[in-house]
Enzyme design. Structure first.
Site, mmCIF file in Angstrom:
data_model
loop_
_atom_site.group_PDB
_atom_site.id
_atom_site.type_symbol
_atom_site.label_atom_id
_atom_site.label_comp_id
_atom_site.label_asym_id
_atom_site.label_seq_id
_atom_site.Cartn_x
_atom_site.Cartn_y
_atom_site.Cartn_z
ATOM 1 N N LYS A 23 0.830 -1.198 0.000
ATOM 2 C CA LYS A 23 0.000 0.000 0.000
ATOM 3 C C LYS A 23 0.868 1.254 0.000
ATOM 4 C CE LYS A 23 -3.693 -0.149 2.434
ATOM 5 N NZ LYS A 23 -4.636 -0.221 3.588
ATOM 6 N N ARG A 93 -3.269 3.274 8.653
ATOM 7 C CA ARG A 93 -3.617 1.984 8.053
ATOM 8 C C ARG A 93 -2.388 1.090 7.972
ATOM 9 N NH1 ARG A 93 -6.832 5.593 4.731
ATOM 10 N NH2 ARG A 93 -9.012 4.906 4.580
ATOM 11 N N GLY A 102 -8.272 -6.866 5.258
ATOM 12 C CA GLY A 102 -9.060 -7.002 6.464
ATOM 13 C C GLY A 102 -8.388 -7.712 7.611
ATOM 14 N N MET A 104 -5.487 -6.884 9.229
ATOM 15 C CA MET A 104 -4.854 -6.017 10.231
ATOM 16 C C MET A 104 -5.721 -4.775 10.438
ATOM 17 S SD MET A 104 -0.822 -6.536 9.328
ATOM 18 C CE MET A 104 -1.019 -6.245 7.563
ATOM 19 N N ARG A 337 -3.938 -1.338 -5.907
ATOM 20 C CA ARG A 337 -3.173 -2.584 -5.775
ATOM 21 C C ARG A 337 -3.648 -3.523 -6.867
ATOM 22 N NH1 ARG A 337 -6.018 -4.229 -0.049
ATOM 23 N NH2 ARG A 337 -8.140 -4.449 -0.824
ATOM 24 N N HIS A 453 -16.392 -7.753 2.775
ATOM 25 C CA HIS A 453 -15.387 -8.707 3.263
ATOM 26 C C HIS A 453 -15.716 -10.117 2.793
ATOM 27 C CE1 HIS A 453 -13.768 -11.567 6.260
ATOM 28 N NE2 HIS A 453 -12.702 -10.783 6.182
ATOM 29 N N TYR A 857 8.565 -36.420 -17.187
ATOM 30 C CA TYR A 857 7.134 -36.192 -17.003
ATOM 31 C C TYR A 857 6.760 -36.277 -15.527
ATOM 32 C CZ TYR A 857 6.498 -41.238 -16.323
ATOM 33 O OH TYR A 857 6.561 -42.513 -15.840
#
Length: 881
Positions: A23, A93, A102, A104, A337, A453, A857
Site C-alpha cells: 500500500k 492503516r 481485512g 490487520m 493494488r 469482506h 514427465y
C-alpha cells in the site's frame, strides 16, 4: 540496518514494497505520477520488525521522524495536527508487502477530540458530519487500539437508532451522535480503567503501535499461514491526511476494479456510496450502488476516475483494485493494488493483457497461481435439475455449494473438520470469521455488496458466496433464518449459486465445469514453454477421458488393484487368494482375466495414440479380505445360532487365511513384485489381459502404447524375473493374435535401495517412475496415515519441518535420492524415460523440483493436470538455461 523509518509519499516508489509495504509503495508511486493522492507518509516494515525484536518497544528515533514527516504534511495542507482553528485529521492503516485484506487494523478520523470536533463542525458548517466522524473515531480507536469488544459499541449504536426511531446510521441526528460519543467514552473507561485519550499525538502513537500489534493477531497469522506468506516480514504503517466521503450529498466513497474480479470482463466494476466513509462499503453496513450509476450522478467525476483507472492499469500492467473518496466534489485516490480476482478472471485478464500488448506470453503464464486453477475445476449447479429458489442476493463469488446452515465461524470449522458440508450464514462476515469461511462449502450473507469482506475473501479462497440477500432474516438466538415467512433451522440443507446469487432449497445436483477458451489458450502457451510432460493417474476409461480433456499426454499410473475392488469381483479375488493349489488359483484367475481385459481395453482405447502405464498388482492380498474382527463377530453369531454350518465353515476358513496373511508391517511386506515372485500366475494373467486388450485394439485400427510397470522393485534380479514373465506373455499373445504391439516394461522406484541401484536396473528397464508416496515413507521412516494424524502437525508447528512431506516433496532427503537415481539411470541408459506418479506430481513446488532434476514427465490425478501443466511452464520460465 537502515535507520530511516519514515518516508514521505514523494520519497518512495513502487519498487520499495519490501520496505514500504504494498500500500505504501503504491501511494508513493501514485503521488509521483501526479494523481490526486492525499499527502502522508509511511512507517517502514523495518520499524515493525524492530518493534518485535525490541520486546514490543518502538525503535529509537521513530517518533522524532514521525513528527518531522507530520510537520511536512502540515506545511503541504496548511492544517495543523490538534489545532483548534484548522485541525489536521489523519488515517492510520496497515500495509504489508503482500495484500492481506481485512486482516490487520485501521484507524480513521484520528486527531478528533472535544475541541477539534467543534472546529470541524464550524469549518464544514455541518455539525452532524463532525459528530459522525467523532463517534466513528472513538468506536474504531476503542475497538482497535484499546481492545474494547466491537459488540459493546454496536449495542450502543442499536440503542441510539431505536431511541430516535431510525433504521440506518446515516439517519442519526447530531444529538444522537453526541450521546453515542459520550456513551462510547464511558464504555471505554469502564472496560479499560483509563479515560479516552484526547491528546492527538498520544492518539497517533497508540494507533501506530496498535497496527504493529495487529501483525501478530490471530486472524493475520492464520491468513499468512494458509496463503504461505512469511511471518517475519512485518507490516508498514501508512499515515495519511483524512478525506471525507460523509460530508454531504456531494461526497462519497467507493471501491472499483479496472476489470471484473469475477469474470475478468474488460469493464469498470465496483461500488460506491454517497455521504459515507470507506468502512461503510467494505463492511456491508449499507448496500452500495454500482459504479456505473456514478456517471449519472456526477459525469465529470466519473470520467476523471475512469481516466485514472486506465492510467493505473497501463502503468502497473495489471488489473487494479482502487479505493477512492469524493470530498465536496473533489476526487481523491486512496489506494491501488493488483486486484484479487477469481481463477477464471485471472486467466481472462492475463490472456487479454497479452492480446492488448501489455504483457508477454511468459508474463501471462506467470500471472496465474497454479492452485487457482483448482477453483475452476469444481462443480456448478445442474441447469437441467428442478429446484426451488428461496431468495436471491448478489453473485459475490462464483461456484456452487450445498451444505447445512450454520451461524458461527467456530461451528463451521468444527463441523467442516468433522467432514460435514456446511454453509456459513451471517448478517455480514468480519476478518475474525476467516477460519469458518475456510471450512465452509460456501458463504451466505444478508448484507454487504460485491466488495464486502465476505465477497473479497470468498473469491480469493475460491468459495462460492451470495451476499446482500435482503430477503434473509437471520435469528441467531433461535438458530434459524426466515425467508418470506418460512423458517429454516440450523442444520437444514440449502444450496447457493455464487454465479447467479440464488439461494436454493435443499441439496442440488452438480455438474462438472466447462473450461473457457482463454483457459485452453493459456494452457496451450504453458505447453509451448514447458519441458516436462504431464500425464495422469487414472483407473477407468472415464478418468482417462477426463485426463485427456484436461490436457494429459498419457496415463502415468493405472492401479490395477482398484479394478479388483469392484463388489462383483471381490468374491473371485477372494477365491484366488483362498486357493490351496495352483490349479484352484488358475481357475479363479481365468474368471478375472476377461474382466481385466475389458478394463485395459477401455483405458487403452480412451488414450489412443498416447502411452498408458499399467502398474501390476501392488497391495498385499489381505487387503481384499474382510477384517479379522468382523469375521470373529460373524463366526460368533453363527456359532450361537448354530443353524448354518456351511457358512460357518466358510467363515472359519476365511478367518484362518486372513490371519495367515496378516503382517506386522504390511507396507514392507508381501506386496508388489513380491506377489509376482511368489505367484507368477497372477503376473501372467495381468500381462495376458493387457496384451489381449491391446491385440483387439490393434486389429480395430487403434494406435496404442501400453507400458507395464513392476512395483516395489529392490534390485535388477527381481526386475529381470518379472520382465521375463511379461515379455514371454506378450510374445505369446502377439503370436496367437498375429499382431505386433509396441510396448515398454519399466519399474517404480519407491524403495531407497532401488534408487541407489538405479544404474543397474536402468540397464534393463525402459522407464522409471518414482512412487513418491512410498519413497517418502521409506526414506523418512514415516507411516503416512499415522504421522499425519498424530505427530506430523507437531513437527510442523515446531518448525522441525517446513511442509508436510506427503504434500510437498522433501527436496533435501527424498529429492536427493531421486536426483541420484536420475543421474545413475541416465548414465546406464541415456534413452530411459523418467517420471513420478505420486500425488506430488500435481503439487507446484514438487513439479518445479521435477523440472530441476531433469525428469521427463509428472503424473497426477486428472483434476490436477491443468495445475501441473501451468506449474511445469512456470518452472521452465523461472529456471531458463
Amino acid at each position: 540496518m537502515n535507520n530511516k523509518y519514515v518516508y514521505l509519499f514523494r520519497e518512495g516508489k513502487a519498487s520499495m514494497r519490501d520496505l514500504l509495504g504494498g500500500k505504501g509503495a503504491n501511494l508513493c508511486e501514485m503521488t509521483n505520477l501526479g494523481l490526486p493522492v492525499p499527502p502522508g507518509f509511511t512507517i517502514t516494515t523495518e520499524a515493525c520488525n524492530e518493534y518485535y525484536s525490541n520486546n514490543q518497544n518502538p525503535p529509537e528515533g521513530l517518533w522524532d521522524q514521525v513528527w518531522t514527516a507530520l510537520a511536512d504534511v502540515e506545511a503541504t495542507t496548511g492544517k495543523r495536527f490538534g489545532d483548534k482553528v484548522n485541525p489536521l485529521l489523519l488515517s492510520v492503516r496497515s500495509g504489508a508487502k503482500f495484500s492481506m485484506p481485512g486482516m490487520m487494523d485501521t484507524v480513521l478520523n484520528l486527531g478528533l477530540n472535544d475541541d477539534t470536533v467543534g472546529v470541524l463542525a464550524a469549518n464544514t458548517q455541518n455539525e452532524r458530519f463532525a459528530w459522525d466522524c467523532y463517534r466513528r473515531f472513538v468506536q474504531m480507536f476503542g475497538d482497535v487500539v484499546l481492545e474494547v469488544e466491537h459488540s459493546d459499541f454496536e449495542e450502543i449504536l442499536e440503542i441510539a437508532k431505536e431511541k430516535q426511531g431510525v433504521k440506518f446510521d446515516s439517519e442519526l441526528s447530531a444529538e444522537s451522535l453526541k450521546w453515542m460519543v459520550s456513551e462510547y467514552k464511558k464504555k471505554i473507561e469502564s472496560k479499560t480503567g483509563i479515560p479516552f485519550p484526547v491528546d492527538p499525538k498520544i492518539q497517533l502513537e497508540l494507533s501506530v503501535l496498535a497496527v504493529f500489534r495487529s501483525w501478530n493477531n490471530d486472524r493475520a497469522n492464520f491468513y499468512r499461514t494458509i496463503n504461505n506468506i512469511p511471518h517475519d516480514i512485518g507490516t508498514a504503517v501508512n499515515v495519511q491526511v483524512m478525506v471525507f466521503g460523509n460530508m454531504g450529498a456531494d461526497s462519497g466513497t467507493g471501491v472499483a476494479f479496472t476489470r471484473s474480479p469475477s469474470s475478468g470482463e474488460h469493464a469498470l466494476y465496483g461500488e460506491y456510496l454517497m455521504n459515507a466513509q470507506g468502512e461503510d462499503v467494505v463492511a456491508g453496513i449499507r448496500t452500495p450502488n454500482p459504479i456505473a450509476t456514478l456517471a449519472r450522478e456526477n459525469l465529470e467525476i466519473y470520467k476523471q476516475f475512469e481516466s485514472i483507472c486506465k492510467l493505473l492499469e497501463s502503468h502497473y500492467r495489471d488489473m487494479q483494485d482502487i479505493e477512492f473518496t469524493i470530498e465536496r466534489g473533489k476526487l481523491n485516490i486512496l489506494q491501488t493494488r493488483n486486484g484479487k480476482r477469481t481463477a477464471s478472471a485471472s486467466i481472462r485478464v492475463a490472456v487479454d493483457l497479452f492480446h492488448e500488448g501489455l504483457i508477454t506470453k511468459e508474463e501471462a503464464v506467470m500471472r496465474i497461481e497454479p492452485e487457482q486453477l483448482d477453483h475452476l475445476l469444481h462443480r456448478s449447479m445442474d441447469t437441467n435439475a428442478k429446484y426451488e429458489v428461496l431468495a436471491k442476493g448478489l453473485p459475490a463469488s462464483p461456484g456452487a455449494a450445498s451444505g447445512k446452515i450454520v451461524f458461527s465461524a467456530d461451528e463451521a470449522e468444527s463441523l467442516g473438520n468433522a467432514g460435514e458440508k456446511v454453509i456459513l450464514v451471517r448478517t455480514e462476515t468480519t476478518p475474525d470469521d476467516i477460519h469458518g469461511i475456510l471450512a465452509a462449502q460456501g458463504i451466505l450473507t444478508s448484507r454487504g455488496g460485491m466488495t464486502s469482506h465476505a465477497a473479497v475473501v470468498s473469491r480469493h479462497m475460491g468459495k462460492p458466496a451470495v451476499c446482500g440477500c435482503d430477503a434473509l432474516k437471520i435469528n441467531v438466538a433461535q438458530g434459524l433464518i426466515e425467508i418470506e415467512g418460512v423458517e429454516y433451522h440450523q442444520g437444514t440443507m440449502i444450496s447457493i449459486d455464487g454465479s447467479t446469487g440464488r439461494v436454493i432449497k435443499g441439496e442440488v445436483p452438480m455438474v462438472d465445469p466447462q473450461l473457457s477458451a482463454e483457459f485452453k489458450e493459456l494452457l496451450g502457451w504453458a505447453d509451448e514453454i514447458s519441458r516436462l510432460r504431464v500425464k495422469a493417474n487414472a483407473d477407468s476409461p472415464t478418468e482417462a477421458t477426463n485426463a485427456r480433456n484436461f490436457g494429459a499426454v498419457g496415463i502415468g499410473l493405472t492401479r490395477t488393484e482398484h479394478m479388483f475392488m469392484h463388489p462383483e469381483r471381490i468374491p473371485i479375488v477372494q477365491e484366488m487368494i483362498l486357493a490351496q493349489t495352483l490349479e484352484e488359483r488358475e481357475v479363479a484367475l481365468a474368471k478375472l482375466l476377461p474382466m481385466q481385459e475389458e478394463d485395459f481395453y477401455g483405458i487403452l482405447k480412451a488414450m489412443q495414440g498416447l502411452p498408458v502405464t499399467i502398474r501390476l498388482l501392488d497391495p498385499p492380498l489381505h487387503e481384499f479380505l474382510p477384517h479379522s474382527e468382523e469375521l470373529v463377530v460373524e463366526i460368533t453369531k453363527l456359532r450361537v445360532l448354530n443353524n448354518d454350518p456351511d457358512t460357518l465353515h466358510q467363515k472359519e476358513a476365511l478367518l484362518s487365511k486372513v490371519r495367515a496373511l496378516s503382517e506386522l508391517n504390511p507396507m514392507l511386506g508381501h506386496r508388489g513384485c513380491r506377489l509376482g515372485v511368489s505367484y507368477p500366475e497372477i503376473t501372467v494373467m495381468q500381462a495376458r489381459a493387457i496384451f489381449q486388450a491391446g491385440a483387439r485394439l490393434v486389429k480395430e485400427g487403434y494406435d496404442i502404447h501400453p507400458e507395464v510397470m513392476i512395483p516395489l522393485i529392490i534390485g535388477k534380479e527381481e526386475f529381470l524375473m518379472m520382465r521375463k514373465l511379461v515379455d514371454d506373455t506378450a510374445e505369446l499373445v502377439m503370436r496367437e493374435q498375429n499382431v505386433r504391439i509396441h510396448y515398454q516394461v519399466g519399474n517404480m522406484i519407491e524403495v531407497p535401495r532401488a534408487a541407489l541401484l538405479a544404474d543397474e536396473i536402468g540397464k534393463v528397464a525402459d522407464f522409471f517412475s518414482f512412487g513418491t508416496n512410498d519413497l517418502t515413507q521409506m526414506t523418512m521412516g514415516l507411516s503416512r496415515d499415522d504421522a499425519q494424524g498424530k505427530f506430523l502437525p507437531v513437527y510442523l508447528e515446531k518448525k522441525l519441518m517446513k511442509t508436510d512431506p506427503f504434500i510437498v516433496l522433501d527436496r533435501e532427503g527424498v529429492g536427493k535420492l531421486i536426483d541420484m537415481a536420475v543421474k545413475l539411470g541416465r548414465s546406464a541408459n541415456p534413452d530411459i524415460s523418467l517420471g513420478i506418479c505420486g500425488e506430488h506430481g500435481g503439487e507446484p513446488n514438487s513439479v518445479e523440483f521435477c523440472h530441476l532434476v531433469g525428469l521427463d514427465y509428472v503424473s497426477c490425478s486428472p483434476f490436477r493436470v491443468p495445475i501441473a501443466r501451468l506449474a511445469a511452464a512456470q518452472a521452465a520460465i523461472r529456471h531458463k538455461d
